[in-house]
Write a protein that holds these residues in place. Structure first.
Motif, PDB file in Angstrom:
ATOM      1  N   ALA A 104      28.451  36.265  49.109  1.00  0.00           N
ATOM      2  CA  ALA A 104      28.509  35.457  47.883  1.00  0.00           C
ATOM      3  C   ALA A 104      29.782  34.629  47.893  1.00  0.00           C
ATOM      4  O   ALA A 104      30.745  34.956  48.596  1.00  0.00           O
ATOM      5  CB  ALA A 104      28.495  36.371  46.675  1.00  0.00           C
ATOM      6  N   VAL A 105      29.773  33.539  47.143  1.00  0.00           N
ATOM      7  CA  VAL A 105      30.968  32.687  47.044  1.00  0.00           C
ATOM      8  C   VAL A 105      31.319  32.514  45.569  1.00  0.00           C
ATOM      9  O   VAL A 105      30.434  32.480  44.721  1.00  0.00           O
ATOM     10  CB  VAL A 105      30.744  31.300  47.689  1.00  0.00           C
ATOM     11  N   GLY A 106      32.608  32.426  45.295  1.00  0.00           N
ATOM     12  CA  GLY A 106      32.986  32.271  43.892  1.00  0.00           C
ATOM     13  C   GLY A 106      34.425  31.844  43.730  1.00  0.00           C
ATOM     14  O   GLY A 106      35.240  31.947  44.647  1.00  0.00           O
ATOM     15  N   GLY A 107      34.721  31.346  42.523  1.00  0.00           N
ATOM     16  CA  GLY A 107      36.086  30.917  42.211  1.00  0.00           C
ATOM     17  C   GLY A 107      36.714  31.911  41.254  1.00  0.00           C
ATOM     18  O   GLY A 107      36.046  32.408  40.347  1.00  0.00           O
ATOM     19  N   LEU A 108      37.995  32.183  41.447  1.00  0.00           N
ATOM     20  CA  LEU A 108      38.665  33.108  40.538  1.00  0.00           C
ATOM     21  C   LEU A 108      39.037  32.432  39.219  1.00  0.00           C
ATOM     22  O   LEU A 108      39.624  33.050  38.344  1.00  0.00           O
ATOM     23  CB  LEU A 108      39.870  33.739  41.224  1.00  0.00           C
ATOM     24  N   ASP A 109      38.682  31.131  39.107  1.00  0.00           N
ATOM     25  CA  ASP A 109      38.830  30.485  37.803  1.00  0.00           C
ATOM     26  C   ASP A 109      37.700  30.928  36.869  1.00  0.00           C
ATOM     27  O   ASP A 109      37.790  30.782  35.662  1.00  0.00           O
ATOM     28  CB  ASP A 109      38.883  28.957  37.934  1.00  0.00           C
ATOM     29  N   LYS A 110      36.617  31.460  37.450  1.00  0.00           N
ATOM     30  CA  LYS A 110      35.528  32.018  36.619  1.00  0.00           C
ATOM     31  C   LYS A 110      35.202  33.410  37.134  1.00  0.00           C
ATOM     32  O   LYS A 110      34.163  33.647  37.744  1.00  0.00           O
ATOM     33  CB  LYS A 110      34.287  31.134  36.724  1.00  0.00           C
ATOM     34  N   PRO A 111      36.113  34.353  36.916  1.00  0.00           N
ATOM     35  CA  PRO A 111      35.991  35.653  37.586  1.00  0.00           C
ATOM     36  C   PRO A 111      34.822  36.492  37.099  1.00  0.00           C
ATOM     37  O   PRO A 111      34.324  37.337  37.836  1.00  0.00           O
ATOM     38  CB  PRO A 111      37.315  36.354  37.287  1.00  0.00           C
ATOM     39  N   SER A 112      34.347  36.266  35.864  1.00  0.00           N
ATOM     40  CA  SER A 112      33.343  37.184  35.334  1.00  0.00           C
ATOM     41  C   SER A 112      32.091  37.213  36.208  1.00  0.00           C
ATOM     42  O   SER A 112      31.471  38.255  36.398  1.00  0.00           O
ATOM     43  CB  SER A 112      32.983  36.803  33.908  1.00  0.00           C
ATOM     44  N   LYS A 113      31.747  36.056  36.776  1.00  0.00           N
ATOM     45  CA  LYS A 113      30.528  35.973  37.583  1.00  0.00           C
ATOM     46  C   LYS A 113      30.569  36.895  38.797  1.00  0.00           C
ATOM     47  O   LYS A 113      29.570  37.458  39.194  1.00  0.00           O
ATOM     48  CB  LYS A 113      30.376  34.542  38.123  1.00  0.00           C
TER      49      LYS A 113
END
Ligand SMILES: Nc1ncnc2c1ncn2[C@@H]1O[C@H](COP(=O)(O)OP(=O)(O)OP(=O)(O)O)[C@@H](O)[C@H]1O
Ligand SMILES: [Mg+2]
Length: 438
Positions: A104-113
């Motif tokens: 998965a990929v994600g940004g820590l600016d939107k950590p909840s996801k």
């Protein structure tokens, strides 16, 4: 496709190879630009995903958007092989392997996801962008148990000598492996001679100066001496998460012209308390002013439904021809900037500091860049105003003192904002022009 096939196309060297043998629960590959750190981490993730069906892996960066420009590109173009049958699912933001593994990929600016579930390995790209809290939050999420190991891994170029990552490595909480340019076979042959790509790439890094040279060419964790905004710039305070800006807040455009050097355009909004928020940026070399104007119109969407309010003033560098081009293409007059350096820097510094209410009077949106200049990024030059303050320094040569003159480098975005701030804080209101329609 088997692991042997991957090994045939990729081999890690030097510091990068330690990632593949280390059992450390937390580790970081550090080193100057282009040593192969990210490639190694991505190959490592791919190795686990291929070999352990059902593995749950996560790749993060401070913002999801920056991951799309960097880690995902290398992963898709260099690491994945079509025969592996891996597909990216946009809605779930993950690569799915035929054996059930996911990355998965994600940004820590939107950590909840991403932080609401558990993982086997989390890879933080450009880990110096993270706060230590971000890193620690990730480590608590390592409990899926699908692999024989759980690991928090990352990579970064060196940053300031007081950075939490270096501190964590010194406290033995995180293992740090040093990588060198010689570890990347694209840059160096195995006999130690440079490849043509190595010559090209390292000559770019040789053009850097100051801390940027020390960090990206030499791989040293050093702080800048004599930062112009040393006592005023604080990314934790001055960079904020984006929010919808009310239409009633007046807008402004600030320009610093350039072609070989970057052309910079900043969109700013003023809140009811007079704070300035720079919410969008063009920072780009080798593009004509008229083409920039098309982009400015396209992203501002003036006069369209849901578009932005027209700016109240356009404050620009003095170049007559560039100003005329902007005026013609945007259909608005520009105001020549108040350009004196010393009082401008003081005005900027005082806005960057926290005011009585604890908030600064000049702030920047975290994702403000319209498009990243690939050439600047490749040469490790700043690609946004947000990357400048740390390398924008006073000229201390030949007996000059702090506060006399800055070195005229890594200053394009900061200069743009100096013009903007001077318009509000240094120019008497009687001589201000507005952005009258042309
Ligand atoms: N072992 C290797 N074999 C072949 N190519 C490699 C190897 N290591 C790195 N490369 C290539 O070199 C280039 C730079 O590698 P990478 O992006 O991993 O460097 P980096 O250390 O992460 O750079 P930066 O410091 O800029 O983040 C990429 O194109 C990558 O595919
Ligand atoms: Mg990298």
């Amino acid at each position: 496709m088997t692991v042997a096939d991957i090994e045939e196309t990729y081999r890690p060297y030097g510091g990068n190879s330690q990632l593949f043998t280390s059992k450390q629960p937390e580790l970081i590959l550090s080193g100057p630009a282009g040593t192969g750190k990210s490639r190694a981490n991505l190959e490592y993730l791919n190795y686990w995903a291929m070999n352990y069906p059902g593995a749950r892996l996560l790749m993060v960066r401070k913002t999801r958007r920056s991951l799309g420009e960097s880690g995902m590109v290398t992963f898709e173009q260099k690491v994945l092989h079509p025969a592996q049958g891996v597909r990216f699912y946009h809605s779930a933001q993950q690569y799915r392997y035929p054996n059930g593994s996911i990355l998965a990929v994600g940004g820590l600016d939107k950590p909840s996801k991403i932080m609401s579930t558990d993982w086997d390995i989390i890879y933080a790209q450009e880990a110096t962008e993270l706060e230590e809290d971000d890193w620690e939050t990730c480590t608590i999420r390592l409990r899926w148990g699908g692999l024989p190991i759980q690991q928090m891994i990352g990579d970064c170029n060196p940053a300031q000598s007081t950075h939490w990552i270096l501190q964590r490595a010194r406290d033995s909480k995180t293992e740090m492996y040093e990588t060198r340019h010689e570890d990347n076979p694209m840059l160096f042959n195995r006999d130690g001679t440079m490849t043509p790509e190595g010559e090209r790439y390292l000559s770019k890094l040789d053009n850097l100066t100051g801390v940027r040279y020390a960090r990206y060419r030499l791989g040293l964790w050093v702080s800048a001496e004599g930062m112009v905004y040393e006592d005023s710039w604080d990314p934790k305070r001055n960079i904020i998460n984006p929010f919808p800006i009310p239409d009633e807040w007046p807008r402004y455009l600030w320009f610093d012209f350039g072609f070989t050097h970057p052309f910079v355009c900043h969109w700013a909004a003023q809140d009811p308390d007079g704070r300035l928020i720079v919410y969008r940026e063009i920072y780009m070399t080798k593009r004509l002013v008229e083409d920039h104007c098309k982009d400015i119109r396209r992203v501002s969407r003036w006069g369209e439904k849901g578009g932005e309010p027209l700016p109240r003033a356009l404050i620009a560098d003095h170049d007559a021809e560039d100003r005329a081009t902007v005026e013609r293409h945007l259909g608005m007059y520009t105001t020549p900037a108040h350009k004196s350096v010393s009082d401008g820097i003081q005005a900027m510094a005082s806005r960057l500091r926290a005011a009585g209410d604890g908030k600064p009077r000049l702030m920047y949106f975290r994702n403000l860049l319209v498009e990243r200049d690939r050439e600047l990024a490749d040469a490790k030059q700043p690609t946004s105003v947000l990357e400048e303050p740390e390398s924008y320094i006073w000229d201390l040569r030949q007996g000059a003192k702090k506060g006399d003159q800055p070195v005229k480098e890594y200053d394009h975005g900061m200069d743009t904002d100096r013009y903007g701030v001077a318009y509000f804080d240094l120019v008497p209101s009687t001589v201000k022009y507005s952005a009258r329609i042309y």
